[in-house]
Scaffold this motif. Structure first.
Motif, short mmCIF file in Angstrom:
data_model
loop_
_atom_site.label_atom_id
_atom_site.label_comp_id
_atom_site.label_asym_id
_atom_site.label_seq_id
_atom_site.Cartn_x
_atom_site.Cartn_y
_atom_site.Cartn_z
N ASN A 3 0.78 -1.22 0.00
CA ASN A 3 0.00 0.00 0.00
C ASN A 3 0.82 1.28 0.00
O ASN A 3 0.25 2.35 0.04
CB ASN A 3 -0.92 0.00 1.22
CG ASN A 3 -1.96 -1.06 1.08
OD1 ASN A 3 -2.37 -1.35 -0.04
ND2 ASN A 3 -2.37 -1.66 2.17
N LYS A 6 -0.24 3.59 -2.50
CA LYS A 6 -1.59 4.08 -2.20
C LYS A 6 -1.52 5.16 -1.14
O LYS A 6 -2.18 6.18 -1.23
CB LYS A 6 -2.46 2.92 -1.70
CG LYS A 6 -3.18 2.23 -2.81
CD LYS A 6 -4.24 1.31 -2.24
CE LYS A 6 -4.70 0.35 -3.31
NZ LYS A 6 -5.13 -0.91 -2.77
N HIS A 7 -0.70 4.89 -0.11
CA HIS A 7 -0.52 5.90 0.94
C HIS A 7 -0.05 7.22 0.34
O HIS A 7 -0.42 8.28 0.81
CB HIS A 7 0.54 5.44 1.94
CG HIS A 7 0.02 4.46 2.96
ND1 HIS A 7 -0.96 4.80 3.85
CD2 HIS A 7 0.35 3.18 3.21
CE1 HIS A 7 -1.19 3.75 4.63
NE2 HIS A 7 -0.43 2.75 4.25
N ASN A 9 -0.99 8.66 -2.12
CA ASN A 9 -2.11 9.47 -2.59
C ASN A 9 -2.54 10.50 -1.54
O ASN A 9 -3.05 11.56 -1.87
CB ASN A 9 -3.33 8.58 -2.87
CG ASN A 9 -3.21 7.88 -4.21
OD1 ASN A 9 -3.05 8.52 -5.24
ND2 ASN A 9 -3.26 6.57 -4.18
N ASP A 10 -2.38 10.12 -0.27
CA ASP A 10 -2.92 10.97 0.80
C ASP A 10 -1.90 11.97 1.30
O ASP A 10 -2.18 12.72 2.23
CB ASP A 10 -3.34 10.11 2.00
CG ASP A 10 -4.23 8.97 1.58
OD1 ASP A 10 -4.99 9.17 0.62
OD2 ASP A 10 -4.15 7.89 2.20
N GLN B 13 -2.91 3.60 -16.49
CA GLN B 13 -3.39 2.53 -15.61
C GLN B 13 -3.78 1.29 -16.41
O GLN B 13 -3.78 0.19 -15.87
CB GLN B 13 -4.58 3.04 -14.78
CG GLN B 13 -4.12 4.09 -13.78
CD GLN B 13 -5.22 4.68 -12.95
OE1 GLN B 13 -6.35 4.82 -13.43
NE2 GLN B 13 -4.94 5.03 -11.71
N ASN B 62 3.08 1.05 -10.55
CA ASN B 62 2.10 1.29 -9.49
C ASN B 62 0.96 2.20 -9.91
O ASN B 62 0.20 2.67 -9.07
CB ASN B 62 2.80 1.86 -8.26
CG ASN B 62 3.76 0.86 -7.64
OD1 ASN B 62 3.33 -0.12 -7.05
ND2 ASN B 62 5.04 1.07 -7.83
N LYS B 64 -1.82 1.82 -11.07
CA LYS B 64 -3.19 1.46 -10.67
C LYS B 64 -3.48 1.87 -9.23
O LYS B 64 -4.64 1.91 -8.83
CB LYS B 64 -3.39 -0.04 -10.84
CG LYS B 64 -3.59 -0.39 -12.30
CD LYS B 64 -3.66 -1.87 -12.53
CE LYS B 64 -3.81 -2.13 -14.03
NZ LYS B 64 -3.40 -3.50 -14.36
N LYS B 65 -2.43 2.11 -8.47
CA LYS B 65 -2.66 2.49 -7.08
C LYS B 65 -2.94 3.98 -6.94
O LYS B 65 -3.30 4.46 -5.87
CB LYS B 65 -1.44 2.10 -6.23
CG LYS B 65 -1.32 0.60 -6.14
CD LYS B 65 -0.16 0.15 -5.33
CE LYS B 65 -0.02 -1.36 -5.47
NZ LYS B 65 1.35 -1.80 -5.38
N HIS B 67 -5.04 7.35 -7.38
CA HIS B 67 -6.39 7.81 -7.72
C HIS B 67 -6.45 9.32 -7.62
O HIS B 67 -5.84 9.93 -6.74
CB HIS B 67 -7.46 7.12 -6.86
CG HIS B 67 -7.23 7.22 -5.39
ND1 HIS B 67 -7.55 8.34 -4.66
CD2 HIS B 67 -6.67 6.34 -4.53
CE1 HIS B 67 -7.23 8.13 -3.40
NE2 HIS B 67 -6.68 6.94 -3.29
N TRP B 76 1.47 13.14 -6.53
CA TRP B 76 1.81 11.72 -6.34
C TRP B 76 3.21 11.44 -6.91
O TRP B 76 4.04 10.80 -6.28
CB TRP B 76 0.73 10.87 -7.01
CG TRP B 76 0.77 9.40 -6.73
CD1 TRP B 76 0.50 8.79 -5.55
CD2 TRP B 76 1.06 8.36 -7.67
NE1 TRP B 76 0.59 7.42 -5.69
CE2 TRP B 76 0.93 7.13 -6.97
CE3 TRP B 76 1.40 8.33 -9.02
CZ2 TRP B 76 1.14 5.89 -7.59
CZ3 TRP B 76 1.60 7.10 -9.65
CH2 TRP B 76 1.47 5.91 -8.93
#
Lengths: 360, 187
Positions: A3, A6-7, A9-10, B13, B62, B64-65, B67, B76
């Motif tokens: 993740n 993903k992290h 992103n925040d 993506q 990455n 796809k991760k 958003h 990002w």
């Protein structure tokens, strides 16, 4: 960590903190070229990285299917409507699958090419879809295909897809795609959106791009799930614990956990992979195909293998766990390859049998 | 397929290589800017280029991760670039420094030094992922992205002492857990 990105992103970062650097067109071109090379490598081998050693050591692979000659196929076409049946002549493990397949008649036309899906089959872990392709282009003997799947509307629900496409006549092809769900996914029924975006000639690289969309509601074959209580079989700090067996009318699917805690062996060998030799009380042996794997990189791996159809009179299954200790070739990306034909050293450690009573 | 600002994320993506070209055309100057800011002082020739390559590859793998929209994407990318550049920076420092120079360290530095012992950045990530989500975020910001505690406190709307406190307890937990633990990692 899965993740981490993903992290990211925040995380609020002040973009203005950084100044853009000068980049010449030449530099850009260089990066594009370098990355293209790396990217195409990662693409082809993406799923292989973790499991290549296991797959190759078991002698599995689509390569064995590539040698089919299309003349026999062409001959079969008018009689055989089942694509699964067509391919089962060369791939023993799917033999008998056609009996349980659902007939479909879904046609999609795009860019001068018609694709007809005429068969599908779902066994709760794997979704098989058979189709014919008619095109105005020559796509060679074994075209490549680019596909995406959504399962119940979700992308990335798959572990892996496999395709076999064979020429069955001039500009006519038969294809069988197997979509394998993620290890954690086991579904009674599912909606599959199967999207084909291109077909291409492997040799000339000529490509037909288009959009062929199929939506199939699939109900899994009737399955019986057996949770296995038998303890792990262990030897030399290597262990196999069978967790679950799913019996389907066409196959049985085994989920097991492998543990490798022997640091000395890990140090000595490049690849240590496990496998199960399986037979029943009648003496029938069963061959398998990898259906998925996941692990934590710290000595635990969980694998799912699909075996052929169980003999109807079999009462017990006898699993002999083995560990193959192998030397491997390591390529420039650090990926380990086990070439079954090479004379690299190999040893086998056999663990004691795990015997399971087949539920009636 | 025409790649533009509206659709490049979608194509990236979907694994379309043209979208990666778009990212190189439009984001490489920024990526290189981040990398040079961090690695520049080290005065090493090849590393910044390798690092940029590594960043682009991570973006590709990455994608796809991610958003969000193009503005979020810029952020990002910046975060990934900073994370990777710091990683490279530490690797270079490790090459240069001899361990004997590291005797006297502040607490924050000592955990970083401990980290460098772990060799693999990935291992740290695995360990971090055993923390509570909010602590994960704090640890990523502090140790992987080198944010100072004030900045973290501002972003998470917490007090600076709360952040310090969480870092302290997190470190204690990590120390305890360093024996290794099963964390799932996809093949």
């Amino acid at each position: 960590m899965k993740n981490l990105f993903k992290h990211f992103n925040d995380i609020d970062i002040d973009v203005n903190e950084f100044e853009e650097a000068d980049v010449t067109e030449f530099e850009k071109a260089q990066f594009k070229r370098d990355l293209k090379r790396q990217v195409s490598k990662t693409k082809n081998r993406k799923w292989m990285k973790g499991v290549a050693a296991v797959c190759l050591s078991l002698g599995i692979g689509t390569a064995s299917l590539i040698g089919l000659s299309y003349t026999t196929f062409a001959h079969d076409i008018p009689i055989v409507n089942s694509i699964i049946k067509l391919f089962s002549t060369k791939d023993k493990i799917i033999s008998g699958y056609e009996e349980f397949a659902d007939q479909q008649h879904l046609v999609a036309e795009s860019n001068g090419t018609t694709i007809t899906v005429n068969e599908s089959l779902f066994d709760s872990k794997k979704f098989l879809v058979g189709y014919y392709i008619e095109t105005d282009r020559d796509l060679g003997e074994h075209p490549e295909i680019e596909t995406t799947f959504k399962v119940d509307g979700r992308e990335h629900a798959l572990f892996h897809t496999e395709h076999i496409i064979e020429k069955v006549g001039p500009n006519k092809y038969a294809g069988l795609t197997t979509a394998i769900l993620n290890l954690s996914n086991q579904l009674e029924q599912a909606n599959f959106e199967f999207h084909i975006s291109s077909l291409s000639n492997r040799d000339t690289k000529e490509m037909v791009q288009g959009s062929w969309d199929f939506e199939i509601d699939a109900k899994a074959t009737e399955n019986k799930v057996q949770i296995v209580e038998a303890p792990a079989s262990k030897k030399a700090d290597l262990g196999i614990k069978i967790n679950e067996v799913i019996y389907t009318p066409i196959s049985f699917i085994v989920n097991y956990t492998e543990t490798q805690k022997n640091e000395m062996l890990k140090e000595k060998w490049d690849v240590i992979s496990s496998d199960l030799n399986v037979k029943d009380n009648l003496g029938n042996t069963y061959t398998s195909r990898l259906t998925g794997g996941t692990g934590n990189g710290q000595g635990f791996m969980e694998y799912v293998f699909t075996y052929e159809k169980l003999h109807p009179d079999a009462k017990t299954l006898i699993f002999t766990p083995i560990f193959k200790l192998m030397e491997a070739e390591i390529d420039e990306n650090g990926v380990k390859w086990v070439n079954p034909d090479s004379d690299l050293k190999m040893e086998i450690i056999e663990l004691s049998d795990i015997i399971i009573k087949i539920p009636k | 397929m025409k790649i533009d600002e509206q659709n490049f994320i979608k194509y990236l993506q979907a694994g379309k290589e043209h979208a990666l070209d778009y990212v190189i055309d439009h984001y490489l100057p920024l990526i290189k800017g981040v990398v040079l800011k961090i690695l520049g002082p080290l005065d090493i020739n090849e590393s910044p280029k390798e690092c940029c390559n590594d960043i682009l590859l991570s973006i590709w793998k990455n994608a796809k991760k991610f958003h969000g929209d193009a503005a979020d994407f810029k952020k990002w990318v910046c975060v990934i670039a900073k994370y990777k550049a710091i990683d490279y920076y530490r690797m270079e420092m490790k090459k240069k420094e001899s361990p004997s120079l590291n005797i006297e360290l502040t607490l924050a530095e000592s955990i970083m030094y401990e980290n460098s012992f772990l060799e693999e950045q990935e291992e740290i990530q695995v360990i971090i992922s055993s923390l509570k989500p909010v602590d994960q975020k704090i640890f990523i910001m502090r140790y992987l992205l080198d944010f100072d505690t004030e900045e973290i406190a501002r972003q998470l709307e917490m007090t600076k002492s709360a952040i310090d406190n969480r870092l302290y307890h997190g470190r204690k937990k990590l120390k305890k857990d360093l024996g290794g633990m099963p964390i799932e990692k996809s093949v």
